[in-house]
Structures are given as C-alpha cells and as structure tokens.
Write an enzyme that holds these catalytic residues in place. Structure first.
Site, short mmCIF file in Angstrom:
data_model
loop_
_atom_site.label_atom_id
_atom_site.label_comp_id
_atom_site.label_asym_id
_atom_site.label_seq_id
_atom_site.Cartn_x
_atom_site.Cartn_y
_atom_site.Cartn_z
N TYR A 1 0.83 -1.20 0.00
CA TYR A 1 0.00 0.00 0.00
C TYR A 1 0.87 1.26 0.00
O TYR A 1 1.54 1.58 0.98
CB TYR A 1 -0.97 0.01 1.18
CG TYR A 1 -1.94 -1.17 1.19
CD1 TYR A 1 -2.15 -1.93 0.05
CD2 TYR A 1 -2.64 -1.51 2.33
CE1 TYR A 1 -3.02 -3.01 0.04
CE2 TYR A 1 -3.53 -2.59 2.33
CZ TYR A 1 -3.70 -3.34 1.18
OH TYR A 1 -4.57 -4.40 1.19
N HIS B 1 0.09 -11.97 0.79
CA HIS B 1 -0.91 -11.12 0.15
C HIS B 1 -1.73 -11.88 -0.91
O HIS B 1 -2.93 -11.69 -1.04
CB HIS B 1 -0.22 -9.89 -0.46
CG HIS B 1 -1.10 -8.69 -0.56
ND1 HIS B 1 -0.64 -7.41 -0.47
CD2 HIS B 1 -2.43 -8.56 -0.77
CE1 HIS B 1 -1.63 -6.55 -0.61
NE2 HIS B 1 -2.75 -7.22 -0.79
P1 NDP Z 1 -13.89 -0.61 1.23
O1 NDP Z 1 -14.95 -1.57 0.78
O2 NDP Z 1 -13.49 -0.59 2.63
O3 NDP Z 1 -14.38 0.82 0.76
C1 NDP Z 1 -13.60 1.96 0.96
C2 NDP Z 1 -14.37 3.14 0.35
O4 NDP Z 1 -15.61 3.29 1.05
C3 NDP Z 1 -13.64 4.45 0.43
O5 NDP Z 1 -13.82 5.09 -0.80
C4 NDP Z 1 -14.35 5.20 1.55
O6 NDP Z 1 -14.37 6.57 1.25
C5 NDP Z 1 -15.75 4.65 1.47
N1 NDP Z 1 -16.41 4.62 2.78
C6 NDP Z 1 -15.88 4.21 3.96
N2 NDP Z 1 -16.78 4.27 4.94
C7 NDP Z 1 -17.92 4.77 4.39
C8 NDP Z 1 -19.19 5.07 4.91
N3 NDP Z 1 -19.49 4.88 6.20
N4 NDP Z 1 -20.11 5.57 4.04
C9 NDP Z 1 -19.83 5.75 2.75
N5 NDP Z 1 -18.64 5.47 2.19
C10 NDP Z 1 -17.68 4.98 3.01
O7 NDP Z 1 -12.64 -0.85 0.23
P2 NDP Z 1 -11.12 -1.20 0.39
O8 NDP Z 1 -10.66 -1.63 -0.95
O9 NDP Z 1 -10.35 -0.12 1.04
O10 NDP Z 1 -11.12 -2.50 1.33
C11 NDP Z 1 -10.96 -2.42 2.73
C12 NDP Z 1 -9.57 -2.82 3.15
O11 NDP Z 1 -9.32 -4.18 2.84
C13 NDP Z 1 -8.44 -2.09 2.40
O12 NDP Z 1 -8.30 -0.76 2.82
C14 NDP Z 1 -7.28 -3.01 2.68
O13 NDP Z 1 -6.80 -2.79 3.98
C15 NDP Z 1 -7.94 -4.37 2.53
N6 NDP Z 1 -7.86 -4.92 1.18
C16 NDP Z 1 -7.14 -6.11 1.00
C17 NDP Z 1 -6.98 -6.65 -0.25
C18 NDP Z 1 -6.19 -7.91 -0.41
O14 NDP Z 1 -5.86 -8.28 -1.55
N7 NDP Z 1 -5.88 -8.61 0.65
C19 NDP Z 1 -7.57 -6.03 -1.46
C20 NDP Z 1 -8.36 -4.85 -1.16
C21 NDP Z 1 -8.49 -4.34 0.10
P3 NDP Z 1 -13.97 7.70 2.35
O15 NDP Z 1 -12.49 7.61 2.52
O16 NDP Z 1 -14.44 8.96 1.72
O17 NDP Z 1 -14.72 7.36 3.61
#
Ligand code: NDP
Length: 284
Positions: A54, A113
């Site tokens: 990241y 990962h």
């Molecule tokens: P998420 O499904 O957690 O969504 C994140 C998005 O949702 C952001 O744009 C955020 O915007 C928005 N958001 C967060 N809270 C709210 C809310 N209460 N209401 C409306 N919108 C909201 O996506 P991620 O891809 O980030 O997945 C979560 C975590 O999983 C990652 O951050 C990472 O740590 C992990 N991950 C692991 C992977 C792997 O291959 N192992 C792949 C992908 C993710 P805002 O910032 O504006 O709140």
C-alpha cells in the site's frame, strides 16, 4: 466494540477493524486520515490492516505516525508480504521493514498477500521462523480459494494459518458456496476485504438499492452500516472497512450494534442471491 471474533489460537479480536489501502499517499490529507484512524481506534476498531504494497510502505508509515505513543498491546496490527518477497531470500527483510515503518517490534498477523511462485512450504516455514523470532504473533493468507487452502493444509505447519482475507460484500458472495464452508469446517476465520464494495465502486447502484435503503431506514442506519452488519452476521468474520474520514469511520464503528433480522437477511438474499454453484474468487 461488542462483536468479536475468536482466532484459532483463542485470541479474541474486534469484528470490525480498519483498512488502509490508499491511505498515507497524499501529504495534504495526513491530518484528516490520522484523525479518522484515531477515532476508529477510540471507538474500538483497534485491528488495523495494511500491506507493504500500500503506497509502497506509505500506509504503514501513516499507521506508525498515528499510533505513536499509544499502548501497543491494545492494538492488533495486520500487514502483508508481497508474494515475490514471501520466501527465504526476502521475507525477513520485508517483515523488518514493515515493523520499522509502523514503529513496532511485532505484527499480530502477517499475511501472504496472494499466491505467487514461491512454494507454500517455504513461505510457511519462514512464517513459522518469524513467529519463533517474535517478529509476528501469527500468520495467515489472503486471496486463497478452496484449492489453495487445501494445498496449504497439506504442507507442514500449514494448519497454523490464522485467517484467510478475501473480498466479500453483499454483491460478491461467491465464497459462500464452498470456500466459506471449508473455512468454517477447518476453523479459519474470514477477514472480509472491500466490505463496503469500495464505497459502491465495485457494484454500480449498490448504495441506491431499495432493499438496502429500506433496511437502513428501519434501523435509522446508513447503507454502509447495513453492508457491514451483513458481512459480520455469522460471528466468524472480521470486516476491515477503510475510510479517510472521521464521520465515515464512526459510522462504520456504529455497525457493531446493528443486527439484521431473519426477514431482512431473506430480503437481501432475494436481491443479492447467494451462489448456487462454484464461483472463483473475486479479487481487486
Ligand atoms: P472498502 O470496501 O473498505 O471501501 C472503501 C471506500 O468506502 C472508500 O472510498 C471510503 O471513502 C468509502 N467509505 C468508507 N466508509 C464509508 C461510509 N461509512 N459511508 C460511505 N462510504 C464509506 O474498500 P477497500 O478496498 O479499502 O477494502 C478495505 C480494506 O481491505 C483495504 O483498505 C485493505 O486494507 C484491505 N484490502 C485487502 C486486499 C487484499 O488483496 N488482501 C484487497 C483490497 C483491500 P472515504 O475515505 O471517503 O470514507
């Protein structure tokens, strides 16, 4: 945080944690992101997920700056090693670099990962070595489908895997067909990533769904909270929503108290059907 998940070694962790993908990459957002993470920690979302990938370490550095001065024993830090670093040649260096960036001397879970070219037996042996050295408390995997888990179970030490982190949200339920039952049978908790479908980016119109909005209204909740309550419903799943904003983070923490009724879950099943055949892992 009331909801917890029991890891195979008996450790209890909060069911709601915080993701950090894309955080720490924009200097001008640093204070806002630190505030979001801190408010999440204060609300009980003390499990923080990150990866060396990241922002090429920038997310881990942000975590390091955020948690400085906090009681480390109250935090549960998860990081991930790139597949190409998950062998004898690089994993020890990679792990040390993650620890340094976060300003800590151990990880609570270190994840592979995704699967790469290094034999699983070598990765597992290295993970066990890191455990012995006290650099990590436990290890797990990410983006492993059922056949990968079966292979993992066949290598020495493979059964010490603490979690499998895969994509899971209401509109991507493929793992319910065989991976999740396999994990239940073998007592491997799910760590659900993208539990908010990346704010709807992974499924157009998700947050406008009439079914989800009706459920949200009935609870005086936000659709995002319904998505998290759905992910957590079986008591064996940890969800790691990511937010750069305190308001969203606090909303996400609030999902802890939201329990969906049987009727609401049935309505979700009608709109977002569970799989009726094998579906290969969804990956972002
Ligand atoms: P998420 O499904 O957690 O969504 C994140 C998005 O949702 C952001 O744009 C955020 O915007 C928005 N958001 C967060 N809270 C709210 C809310 N209460 N209401 C409306 N919108 C909201 O996506 P991620 O891809 O980030 O997945 C979560 C975590 O999983 C990652 O951050 C990472 O740590 C992990 N991950 C692991 C992977 C792997 O291959 N192992 C792949 C992908 C993710 P805002 O910032 O504006 O709140």
């Amino acid at each position: 945080m009331n909801r917890t998940v029991m890891l195979p070694d008996g450790t209890s962790v909060p069911a709601l944690g915080q993701g950090t993908w894309f955080l720490g990459e924009k200097k001008f957002q640093e204070e806002q992101e630190k505030e979001a993470l801190t408010s999440g920690i204060q609300a009980g979302m003390t499990l923080i997920d990150t990866a060396e990938m990241y922002g090429s370490g920038k997310a881990e550095e942000l975590i390091g700056r955020t948690i400085r001065g906090m009681d480390r024993s109250q935090l549960f830090l998860v990081s991930k090693v790139y597949p190409h670093n998950a062998g004898r040649k690089n994993i020890f260096k990679s792990c040390m670099a993650s620890l340094e960036r976060m300003g800590t001397d151990y990880l609570d879970i270190y994840l592979l990962h995704w699967r790469g070219g290094i034999p699983l037996s070598e990765t597992v042996a290295c993970m066990e070595q890191l455990k012995k050295e006290g650099k990590i408390r436990r290890w797990g995997v990410s983006n492993f489908d059922t056949d990968d888990m079966e292979e993992l179970w066949s290598v020495p030490g493979g059964k010490n895997c603490a979690v499998n982190q895969v994509l899971y949200h209401v509109a991507s339920r493929g793992i319910e067909y065989d991976l999740l039952p396999w994990m239940r049978e073998h007592h491997v908790p799910l760590m659900a990533y993208c539990p908010l479908a990346q704010g709807g980016d992974l499924r157009r119109g998700l947050y406008q769904s009439a079914v989800l909005n009706k459920i949200a209204d009935a609870h005086g909740a936000a659709v995002a909270q319904v998505l998290l309550a759905f992910a957590l419903r079986d008591g064996n799943t940890i969800a790691i929503p990511r937010s750069s904003k305190k308001e969203h983070t606090l909303d996400n923490a609030g999902a802890d108290g939201l329990v969906l009724t049987e009727a609401e879950l049935a309505a979700i099943d009608r709109e977002f059907a569970p799989p009726s055949r094998k579906v290969y892992l969804d990956i972002v």
